[in-house]
Design a protein around this motif. Structure first.
Motif, PDB file in Angstrom:
ATOM      1  N   VAL A 185       0.768  -1.096   0.186  1.00 61.12           N
ATOM      2  CA  VAL A 185      -0.055   0.040  -0.127  1.00 61.12           C
ATOM      3  C   VAL A 185       0.763   1.182  -0.059  1.00 61.12           C
ATOM      4  CG1 VAL A 185      -1.724   1.082   1.283  1.00 61.12           C
ATOM      5  CG2 VAL A 185      -1.858  -1.192   1.163  1.00 61.12           C
ATOM      6  N   ALA A 186       2.062   1.156   0.791  1.00 63.93           N
ATOM      7  CA  ALA A 186       2.923   2.282   0.839  1.00 63.93           C
ATOM      8  C   ALA A 186       3.500   2.644  -0.398  1.00 63.93           C
ATOM      9  CB  ALA A 186       3.832   2.304   1.906  1.00 63.93           C
ATOM     10  N   GLU A 187       3.836   1.491  -1.128  1.00 63.69           N
ATOM     11  CA  GLU A 187       4.458   1.630  -2.385  1.00 63.69           C
ATOM     12  C   GLU A 187       3.494   2.208  -3.441  1.00 63.69           C
ATOM     13  OE1 GLU A 187       5.811  -2.221  -2.941  1.00 63.69           O
ATOM     14  OE2 GLU A 187       7.711  -1.811  -1.898  1.00 63.69           O
ATOM     15  N   LEU A 188       2.195   2.316  -3.288  1.00 65.42           N
ATOM     16  CA  LEU A 188       1.363   2.774  -4.232  1.00 65.42           C
ATOM     17  C   LEU A 188       1.769   4.522  -4.254  1.00 65.42           C
ATOM     18  CD1 LEU A 188      -2.346   1.302  -3.299  1.00 65.42           C
ATOM     19  CD2 LEU A 188      -0.874   0.918  -5.048  1.00 65.42           C
ATOM     20  N   PHE A 189       2.334   4.914  -3.222  1.00 64.08           N
ATOM     21  CA  PHE A 189       2.809   6.462  -3.423  1.00 64.08           C
ATOM     22  C   PHE A 189       4.329   6.169  -3.453  1.00 64.08           C
ATOM     23  CE2 PHE A 189      -0.610   5.713  -0.121  1.00 64.08           C
ATOM     24  CZ  PHE A 189      -1.525   6.302  -0.714  1.00 64.08           C
ATOM     25  N   GLY A 190       4.873   6.460  -4.795  1.00 60.36           N
ATOM     26  CA  GLY A 190       5.915   6.086  -5.265  1.00 60.36           C
ATOM     27  C   GLY A 190       7.138   6.934  -4.528  1.00 60.36           C
ATOM     28  N   ASP A 191       6.675   8.089  -4.000  1.00 56.11           N
ATOM     29  CA  ASP A 191       7.718   8.832  -3.599  1.00 56.11           C
ATOM     30  C   ASP A 191       8.125   8.690  -1.995  1.00 56.11           C
ATOM     31  OD1 ASP A 191       5.082   9.733  -3.104  1.00 56.11           O
ATOM     32  OD2 ASP A 191       5.830  11.771  -2.347  1.00 56.11           O
ATOM     33  N   ILE A 192       7.239   8.010  -1.302  1.00 61.29           N
ATOM     34  CA  ILE A 192       7.317   7.519   0.099  1.00 61.29           C
ATOM     35  C   ILE A 192       8.563   6.478   0.057  1.00 61.29           C
ATOM     36  CG2 ILE A 192       6.355   6.999   2.106  1.00 61.29           C
ATOM     37  CD1 ILE A 192       3.744   8.405   1.585  1.00 61.29           C
ATOM     38  N   ASP A 193       8.209   5.581  -0.478  1.00 58.56           N
ATOM     39  CA  ASP A 193       9.098   4.207  -0.168  1.00 58.56           C
ATOM     40  C   ASP A 193      10.556   4.406  -0.587  1.00 58.56           C
ATOM     41  OD1 ASP A 193       8.729   1.112   0.158  1.00 58.56           O
ATOM     42  OD2 ASP A 193      10.020   1.147  -1.646  1.00 58.56           O
ATOM     43  N   PRO A 194      11.018   5.207  -1.489  1.00 60.82           N
ATOM     44  CA  PRO A 194      12.546   5.283  -1.627  1.00 60.82           C
ATOM     45  C   PRO A 194      13.096   6.191  -0.157  1.00 60.82           C
ATOM     46  CG  PRO A 194      11.341   5.930  -3.547  1.00 60.82           C
ATOM     47  CD  PRO A 194      10.150   5.627  -2.622  1.00 60.82           C
ATOM     48  N   ARG A 237      17.803   1.628   0.401  1.00 59.57           N
ATOM     49  CA  ARG A 237      18.995   0.836   0.529  1.00 59.57           C
ATOM     50  C   ARG A 237      20.112   1.909   0.187  1.00 59.57           C
ATOM     51  NH1 ARG A 237      15.055  -1.797   1.025  1.00 59.57           N
ATOM     52  NH2 ARG A 237      14.924  -4.158   0.903  1.00 59.57           N
ATOM     53  N   GLU A 238      21.176   1.757   0.764  1.00 58.58           N
ATOM     54  CA  GLU A 238      22.396   2.521   0.411  1.00 58.58           C
ATOM     55  C   GLU A 238      22.768   2.717  -0.968  1.00 58.58           C
ATOM     56  OE1 GLU A 238      25.872   1.845   2.945  1.00 58.58           O
ATOM     57  OE2 GLU A 238      26.555   3.926   2.739  1.00 58.58           O
ATOM     58  N   ASP A 239      22.717   1.356  -1.515  1.00 61.67           N
ATOM     59  CA  ASP A 239      23.202   1.366  -2.993  1.00 61.67           C
ATOM     60  C   ASP A 239      22.027   1.454  -3.957  1.00 61.67           C
ATOM     61  OD1 ASP A 239      21.850  -0.964  -2.117  1.00 61.67           O
ATOM     62  OD2 ASP A 239      23.161  -2.407  -2.641  1.00 61.67           O
ATOM     63  N   ASP A 240      20.833   1.901  -3.632  1.00 60.46           N
ATOM     64  CA  ASP A 240      19.797   2.310  -4.637  1.00 60.46           C
ATOM     65  C   ASP A 240      20.488   3.463  -5.203  1.00 60.46           C
ATOM     66  OD1 ASP A 240      18.291   0.310  -3.806  1.00 60.46           O
ATOM     67  OD2 ASP A 240      17.024   1.808  -2.410  1.00 60.46           O
ATOM     68  N   THR A 275      19.468  11.590  -1.159  1.00 67.04           N
ATOM     69  CA  THR A 275      20.458  11.137  -0.464  1.00 67.04           C
ATOM     70  C   THR A 275      19.674   9.692   0.351  1.00 67.04           C
ATOM     71  OG1 THR A 275      19.981  12.427   1.452  1.00 67.04           O
ATOM     72  CG2 THR A 275      21.832  12.959   0.141  1.00 67.04           C
ATOM     73  N   PHE A 276      20.676   9.008   0.819  1.00 68.44           N
ATOM     74  CA  PHE A 276      20.340   7.929   1.577  1.00 68.44           C
ATOM     75  C   PHE A 276      19.723   8.075   2.889  1.00 68.44           C
ATOM     76  CE2 PHE A 276      22.176   3.861   4.105  1.00 68.44           C
ATOM     77  CZ  PHE A 276      20.910   3.260   4.174  1.00 68.44           C
ATOM     78  N   THR A 277      18.145   8.028   2.944  1.00 65.00           N
ATOM     79  CA  THR A 277      17.600   8.225   4.238  1.00 65.00           C
ATOM     80  C   THR A 277      16.810   7.272   4.899  1.00 65.00           C
ATOM     81  OG1 THR A 277      15.985   9.108   2.925  1.00 65.00           O
ATOM     82  CG2 THR A 277      17.407  10.854   3.539  1.00 65.00           C
ATOM     83  N   GLY A 278      16.052   7.348   5.674  1.00 63.93           N
ATOM     84  CA  GLY A 278      14.810   6.524   6.238  1.00 63.93           C
ATOM     85  C   GLY A 278      15.381   5.342   7.176  1.00 63.93           C
ATOM     86  N   GLU A 332      19.062  -9.358   2.646  1.00 62.46           N
ATOM     87  CA  GLU A 332      19.190  -8.008   1.954  1.00 62.46           C
ATOM     88  C   GLU A 332      18.949  -6.932   2.625  1.00 62.46           C
ATOM     89  OE1 GLU A 332      18.752  -4.759  -0.471  1.00 62.46           O
ATOM     90  OE2 GLU A 332      17.304  -6.131   0.165  1.00 62.46           O
ATOM     91  N   GLU A 333      17.586  -7.266   3.100  1.00 64.30           N
ATOM     92  CA  GLU A 333      16.738  -5.978   3.730  1.00 64.30           C
ATOM     93  C   GLU A 333      17.553  -5.391   4.802  1.00 64.30           C
ATOM     94  OE1 GLU A 333      13.028  -5.549   2.872  1.00 64.30           O
ATOM     95  OE2 GLU A 333      13.445  -3.565   3.834  1.00 64.30           O
ATOM     96  N   ASP A 334      17.656  -6.349   5.874  1.00 62.57           N
ATOM     97  CA  ASP A 334      18.297  -5.574   7.339  1.00 62.57           C
ATOM     98  C   ASP A 334      19.644  -6.076   7.232  1.00 62.57           C
ATOM     99  OD1 ASP A 334      15.787  -4.529   7.980  1.00 62.57           O
ATOM    100  OD2 ASP A 334      15.079  -6.447   8.324  1.00 62.57           O
ATOM    101  N   ARG A 335      20.470  -5.638   6.394  1.00 60.70           N
ATOM    102  CA  ARG A 335      21.929  -6.215   6.190  1.00 60.70           C
ATOM    103  C   ARG A 335      22.885  -5.700   7.406  1.00 60.70           C
ATOM    104  NH1 ARG A 335      22.965  -2.517   0.701  1.00 60.70           N
ATOM    105  NH2 ARG A 335      20.921  -3.447   0.408  1.00 60.70           N
ATOM    106  N   TYR A 336      22.458  -4.793   8.084  1.00 61.93           N
ATOM    107  CA  TYR A 336      23.219  -4.044   9.276  1.00 61.93           C
ATOM    108  C   TYR A 336      22.656  -4.785  10.468  1.00 61.93           C
ATOM    109  CZ  TYR A 336      23.660  -0.659   5.670  1.00 61.93           C
ATOM    110  OH  TYR A 336      24.102  -0.266   4.198  1.00 61.93           O
TER     111      TYR A 336
END
Lengths: 416, 385
Positions: free
Chosen positions: B198-207, B212-215, B222-225, B289-293
């Motif tokens: 559902v969150a991904e329906l709003f394309g600007d929120i998810d990124p 991820r750092e390497d996106d 910048t890398f946030t979130g 991959e998701e929670d790599r740290y």
């Protein structure tokens, strides 16, 4: 259905004689050989699915193979039987050149994933055969089959030099897909695997890009990754006595459900081709015991001339060494024992050390692995000079049930 | 966040009005005249070269075909609509056998019947006309409306908890309380991961929130979130801008909350969301991959499966109506995944990804494959009319 995309439309255009799944048509197609011999492009017709024996054993060896071994992840016997029914129905369709279900790639509800992913749309049957087998682990008690395990399915002994990877060995079930088009073979395995999710999971899988053996006198013998004709002395479809004696399980062999079936031994044989390529022609021919060009044994003119195991040269020294491959594998050396070989060349990418991961996927059908494969392989493992260039990295033994009758399914003689 | 499988659901998919339920009943021997039967069924005389129907038309509604194979090859019978859409079919009719096929055809129009001796080719076609219009069930539409409304309530309730949980996480970050922030990280993410499609329906929120750092990013981005703060907490230590990143994350979640309020979801979106959540498990959780740290991937795994199950549960009355065999299979496979995950419980949460063996992840992959197949069938089931 979009005509230009329809797999079946194209088959229809190819003419009813090719498209028919009927026994007569299949026999006609089966009598021809694969592309490599004719130079006319691949043989594209259909091979009959039903019969006394499963197809893909004496069927003239197709050019390509995709083999998969699966583990059964469910412990529900009824669920397994249901899958075998579904698989058999799909296999019948796929071998006839049809999509995996009537709805296929484009005919279903567009909100749902297509039943058939469609990568074989437009491709003819390509002589696809699907051959089903069960491994010894299926008889461990999960499905109430312990009393039905054939003695012939016992584990193979460890041979000298075996470097078997468990992740490339064994399996509760196996399906061998052979076709003259690799896309058709992979399409079939992919969809059978998909149907199995929740009941089975892939244990290992092997692609073969070129046949090494011939299973019909109409076929030329092809070459393995050492560049030699492989299995010249193979059992051929045209030799019913040899098939009866060495391939088909018969009444009295033990388990009645296997009557008309056979046993399959698979060995993934890594070939160190880089080292082989640094070996002189004389040495290569001496190791194999055949001429690289003609495939003839020492002192013989033709590939199919019976090898003379005791032949000597002008100087009186034997021309065929004690450690030559064909001597150690010869029926003469093993009391007349023969096997029906159906191997394929493979290159599975790289080995991480700058070499190709190349070799031979050995697949052979026989009546009793322990009386046929084991003595031959023991002799080879102990003495064959070729062992310096190869290692066995995967192994499997499977009982291949008899052919499916109309209305039946893979393994029905075991489960009913 | 899903990566290689990005397929934002920005266009509401209309429920297909074309597909029609078909019912095939069992074999019966012989029979099959070329005269119309007394019960109004249509006899189909299928041979190797012909496909004869006892009458070329029927009234809209349930149409019954009695197909008899008088040929020598196994045959199939199809009714095609416009564009060769399959309206109904019966397969594997052996020589000499008859099969009955009942097809619901609500719309009048021109159709095409086909016999396929040998099961291949386009078949032997004959035109077939359906007259009039049959009433559609409004019952299904009511169930579908209830399903989307029910799932909307689920999404709303998850976001109602997601916002304060994320605030708590952000406060700990801003207070420099690393231990507390580490505790809160997987908890807050649970509510995010349950409703991520559902969150991904709003394309600007998810990124911004789950990148991820390497996106790849555009200029000025910048890398946030969550994952930026995850890296700060587990790897590099809190940075001068960690507090600002935390504040922005809370603001983004509140933004999500406001934007979800007027959102109207379709049943097919729900079903596809349920499938995408399992795709997420397969591609980003089973790989670590998701929670790599932090290696708290199993928390997200569990949340993805719960979110998938919630969407399927909302659709369940429709699934039971359209494909009665699918629901029990879904139950069975969801239960199998739950049972498997329970083995990896540790305290209030789960074992770390780094504590899993290859055998563990293999078993999880098999369970997700087994669940993914029936879940992939839900969208087709709910859009079937």
């Amino acid at each position: 259905m979009t005509p230009e995309l329809s797999r079946r439309t194209l088959i229809g255009l190819a003419g009813a004689g090719v498209a028919l799944a009927g026994a007569g048509a299949a026999a006609g197609v089966a009598a021809t050989s694969s592309s490599s011999d004719l130079g006319l492009g691949p043989v594209t017709g259909a091979v009959e699915f039903f019969g006394d024996h499963q197809a893909g054993i004496v069927t003239p060896a197709q050019d390509r193979m995709h083999f998969v071994a699966l583990d059964v992840t469910s412990t529900d016997r009824n669920q397994l039987v249901e899958l075998l029914r579904t698989w058999s129905s799909a296999a019948q369709r796929l071998t006839a050149g049809a999509e995996v279900t009537p709805l296929g790639a484009l005919g279903g509800n567009p909100d749902a994933p297509p039943d058939d992913n469609g990568e074989a749309l437009g491709l003819p049957p390509s002589q696809l055969t699907l051959t089903f087998g069960v491994g010894g682990s299926l008889f461990d008690g999960r499905f109430g089959l312990a009393n039905h395990k054939p003695a012939q399915l016992a584990d193979l002994p460890k041979f000298a030099g075996d470097e078997l990877d468990p992740a490339r060995s064994g399996g509760d079930l196996c399906i061998q897909a052979c076709a003259n088009d690799p896309q058709v073979a992979v399409h079939a395995i992919r969809h059978l695997v998909r149907m199995g999710f929740g009941t089975t999971a892939v244990r290992w899988s092997q692609l073969g890009f070129g046949r090494t053996s011939s299973t019909s006198t109409t076929q030329a013998t092809m070459r393995n990754m050492f560049g030699f004709k492989d299995g010249s002395n193979n059992i051929k479809a045209e030799d019913p006595d040899a098939l009866r004696d060495h391939v088909w399980a018969a009444t009295g062999d033990g388990q009645a459900w296997m009557d008309g079936g056979t046993y399959l031994v698979t060995r993934r044989i890594r070939m160190h081709i880089e080292i082989w390529d640094r070996t002189s022609l004389n040495e290569q021919e001496s190791i194999v015991g055949r001429s690289k060009g003609s495939g003839a044994a020492p002192g013989k003119a033709g590939e199919f001339d019976e090898p003379d195991l005791v032949i000597s040269g002008n100087d009186g020294r034997p021309l065929l060494g004690d450690d030559a491959h064909i001597r150690l594998a010869s029926a003469h050396t093993h009391g007349g024992v023969k096997i029906l070989r159906r191997g394929y060349n493979f290159v599975d990418g790289a080995d991480g050390s700058g070499h190709l991961d190349a070799g031979l996927f050995f697949a052979a059908f026989m009546r009793d692995p322990h009386k046929q494969f084991v003595p031959i392989q023991r002799a080879l493992a102990d003495s064959d000079r070729m062992m310096e260039y190869i290692e066995h990295s995967g192994s499997g033994v499977f009982a291949v049930p008899p052919g499916v009758r109309r209305g039946g399914y893979w393994g029905d003689t075991l489960f009913t | 966040m899903h990566r290689p499988i990005a397929r934002p659901l920005t266009v509401p998919a209309a429920v297909s009005a074309l597909a029609v339920a078909a019912l095939v009943t069992g074999c019966s021997g012989g029979g099959g005249a070329s005269q119309p039967a007394a019960d109004g069924s249509i006899a189909v005389n299928a041979t190797d070269t012909a496909c004869e129907l006892s009458k070329p038309e029927a009234a809209a509604g349930a149409v019954t075909f009695n197909v008899t194979n008088k040929g020598t090859k196994v045959t199939e019978f199809y009714l095609y609509g416009t564009g060769d859409r399959i309206i109904g079919e019966v397969e594997n009719i052996g020589p000499g056998l008859s099969r009955k096929l009942i097809i619901e055809v609500p719309d009048g129009g021109t159709y095409s019947a086909a016999c396929k001796p040998g099961m291949v080719g386009d078949g032997i076609r004959t035109p077939f006309t359906v007259t009039g219009q049959a009433a559609r069930s409004t019952d299904t539409n009511t169930k579908l409306a209830e399903a989307t409304a029910g799932y909307k309530r689920y999404v709303t309730s998850q976001i109602e908890t997601l916002v304060p949980e994320t605030e708590e996480f952000a406060e700990a970050v801003k207070a420099g309380n690393v231990e507390k922030a580490k505790e809160e990280f997987p908890k807050a993410r649970t509510y995010w991961e349950r409703i991520e499609p559902v969150a991904e329906l709003f394309g600007d929120i998810d990124p911004k929130t789950d990148g991820r750092e390497d996106d790849e990013r555009g200029p000025g981005e910048t890398f946030t979130g969550y994952h930026r703060l995850e890296k700060d907490l587990w790897v590099t230590g809190l940075q001068p801008d960690s507090g600002a990143i935390a504040d922005q994350l809370v603001a983004d979640m509140k933004d999500l909350q406001n934007r979800v309020k007027p959102l109207e979801l379709t049943p097919v979106q729900l079903a596809n969301g349920a499938k995408e959540l399992l795709d997420e498990v397969a591609t980003t959780k089973l790989t670590g991959e998701e929670d790599r740290y932090s290696h708290t991937d199993l928390w997200d795994f569990k949340a993805n499966v719960e979110g998938s199950q919630a969407a399927v549960a909302a659709l369940r009355p429709v699934i039971d109506e359209k494909q009665p065999a699918l629901g029990p299979e879904l139950d069975k496979q969801f239960a199998a995944v739950d049972e498997l995950l329970a083995k990896y419980r540790s305290g209030d949460g789960f074992k770390l990804y780094t504590e899993l063996t290859p055998e563990d992840t293999r078993a999880m992959a098999k369970a997700i494959d087994a669940l993914g197949e029936p879940v992939s069938k839900v969208a087709g089931a709910v859009s079937q009319t």
